[in-house]
Design an enzyme around this catalytic site. Sequence first.
Site, PDB file in Angstrom:
ATOM      1  N   HIS A 105      -3.453  -4.982   0.458  1.00  0.00           N
ATOM      2  CA  HIS A 105      -2.974  -5.441   1.774  1.00  0.00           C
ATOM      3  C   HIS A 105      -3.068  -6.971   1.837  1.00  0.00           C
ATOM      4  CE1 HIS A 105      -2.552  -1.649   3.962  1.00  0.00           C
ATOM      5  NE2 HIS A 105      -3.533  -1.226   3.205  1.00  0.00           N
ATOM      6  N   CYS A 142       0.817  -1.210   0.000  1.00  0.00           N
ATOM      7  CA  CYS A 142       0.000   0.000   0.000  1.00  0.00           C
ATOM      8  C   CYS A 142       0.857   1.268   0.000  1.00  0.00           C
ATOM      9  CB  CYS A 142      -0.994  -0.045   1.154  1.00  0.00           C
ATOM     10  SG  CYS A 142      -2.441   0.981   0.814  1.00  0.00           S
ATOM     11  N   GLU A 159      -1.612  -8.985   3.604  1.00  0.00           N
ATOM     12  CA  GLU A 159      -1.495  -9.525   4.965  1.00  0.00           C
ATOM     13  C   GLU A 159      -2.858  -9.896   5.558  1.00  0.00           C
ATOM     14  OE1 GLU A 159      -1.042  -6.400   4.061  1.00  0.00           O
ATOM     15  OE2 GLU A 159      -1.417  -4.935   5.641  1.00  0.00           O
TER      16      GLU A 159
HETATM   17  N1  GLN Z   1      -1.949   6.736   2.767  1.00  0.00           N
HETATM   18  C1  GLN Z   1      -2.062   5.980   1.564  1.00  0.00           C
HETATM   19  C2  GLN Z   1      -3.413   6.154   0.902  1.00  0.00           C
HETATM   20  O1  GLN Z   1      -4.352   6.568   1.544  1.00  0.00           O
HETATM   21  C3  GLN Z   1      -1.789   4.518   1.815  1.00  0.00           C
HETATM   22  C4  GLN Z   1      -2.810   3.877   2.690  1.00  0.00           C
HETATM   23  C5  GLN Z   1      -2.329   2.601   3.312  1.00  0.00           C
HETATM   24  O2  GLN Z   1      -1.157   2.306   3.328  1.00  0.00           O
HETATM   25  N2  GLN Z   1      -3.239   1.828   3.853  1.00  0.00           N
HETATM   26  O3  GLN Z   1      -3.556   5.877  -0.248  1.00  0.00           O
END
Ligand code: GLN
Length: 540
Positions: A510, A384, A512
Amino acid sequence: MQKKEAKFVVVTGGVLSGLGKGLFISSLGKLLQSKGYKTIPIKIDPYINIDAGTMNPTEHGEVFVLDDGSEVDMDLGNYERFLDLTLTSDSNITTGKIYRKVIEKERRGDYLGKTVQLIPHISEELQQQFKDIAEKNYAEIVLIEIGGTVGDIENQIFLESVRELSLDRDVFFVHCTLVPVIGVVGEQKTKPAQQSVKMLREMGIVPDMIFCRSERYLDDKIAEKISRFCGVDKECIISGPDLKNIYEIPLVLEKQQVAEKILSKLGMYPKMDNLEYWKEFVEKMGDTNKKIKIAVTGKYTSLKDAYASIQEAFNHCCGNLGCSIEIKWIETTDIEEGKIKPEEALKDVDGILVPGGFGSRGAEGKIECIKYARENNLPFLGLCFGFQLAVVEYARSLCSLNMANSTEIDPETNHPVIDILQEQKEIYNKGGTMRLGRYVAKLKPDSIVQSLYGTDVAFERHRHRYEVNSNYISLLEENGIIFSGKSPDGKLMEFLELPNNYFFVATQAHPEFTSRPLKPSPLFLGFVKACLSRPSPKNF
Ligand code: GLN
């Protein structure tokens, strides 16, 4: 106690929070599953937030995301991992959610003429939800965890609702309490348990079983004492000793025949016994012949709960590959402030994972770590925010865009290679408004990710507001980035990899969240394998 409908096991907590009620439910669910029963877990959180999405992970632990896009308590992560289920937002009830439901009904006129009150309206709505969830999921046993501690003002209505539930359904009550070990002789003390059971009784609930968290197994005379003073059969006083590995908990409970005891009280019996595969997995996890060290960067490194799913995804790899992983937490603000150089922080690790995150604090330090990993061929996995920062780093270093950035970090940047998603531009509310939940990505033929997933598509969960800016995609690709997974319409970049590196892979998703003990995330597995077998940097 013989009815056809679903039966319920309710777990309450006493003395203090953080005793592991969630892990108890997850482990009990595993045992009941292994005995042939279909279970569904529910976590009740007594806070007013509608969901966990707006809470700070340093205070409340990781925000877990489900397939349906709900942002829920991290306990649901354990439920999903232990039970290998895909849950929905129904499994996380909060004070905010239940009040909202009742208030909406009141506005609609459902209670016309009535005074709408905590009892019976909220308590009955709760009971209805418990029953509905059971039916919707064809569950034979519903496991309900009541968050917080008995004696808190805020969870009283939930205790009342399960008390009422027990008047017309079979409910088995487990109370989870602390048995501290005090003094030089290491005596186990029973008073906190006695007092918390007393408070539970004041709410009209008599526990059927007491789960005693302690440093070690309960001494026999201590179990006897708790049994006498709390009025619970001695065979239902269960030890919950400290363990290094959470996946051992089902085995510790099985030894004490917890599931059999509960089933028998509910008028049920084991239909089968199938825990062998779990035992094998736990044994393999303990194999410490192959040891690696992986750096994980992040600003919440002071609270490891904030990265619970990442740690579990690593554990799943250990259980499958037979290795052990030491995580080296790296506070990237230290790198940013020049207190430590990336080469110093990363000199003794076999790989680096840059996880999700928000905001600018520590971001430049993460970018420096990614640069080091790319230039020194250190296996890298970006998740992410980690994916987005890998794009920023690449744009700066290899596309001659020196000032490239994400508009989340620098809204005025000349080269916004990461920018807010189109669909997010008109949204001003914060709760539940990110791009959330399960999305499919098309994987590039012959890419690393395609070989890891073994399919042409990957389904992963998301939680973000920003994305790779489409105006820069061709420039990045011309300069060597491979976007190896894209949304089906080709507009959103979901995976990237660098073909000339040993393992440099990142995803906007994600992975995970969907890693399971016996089905580790393909990306984690590929990354850990790369860390285990990476050539020394000199040989590259
Ligand atoms: N801050 C980034 C976004 O909002 C990544 C979000 C995250 O890592 N969950 O796109």
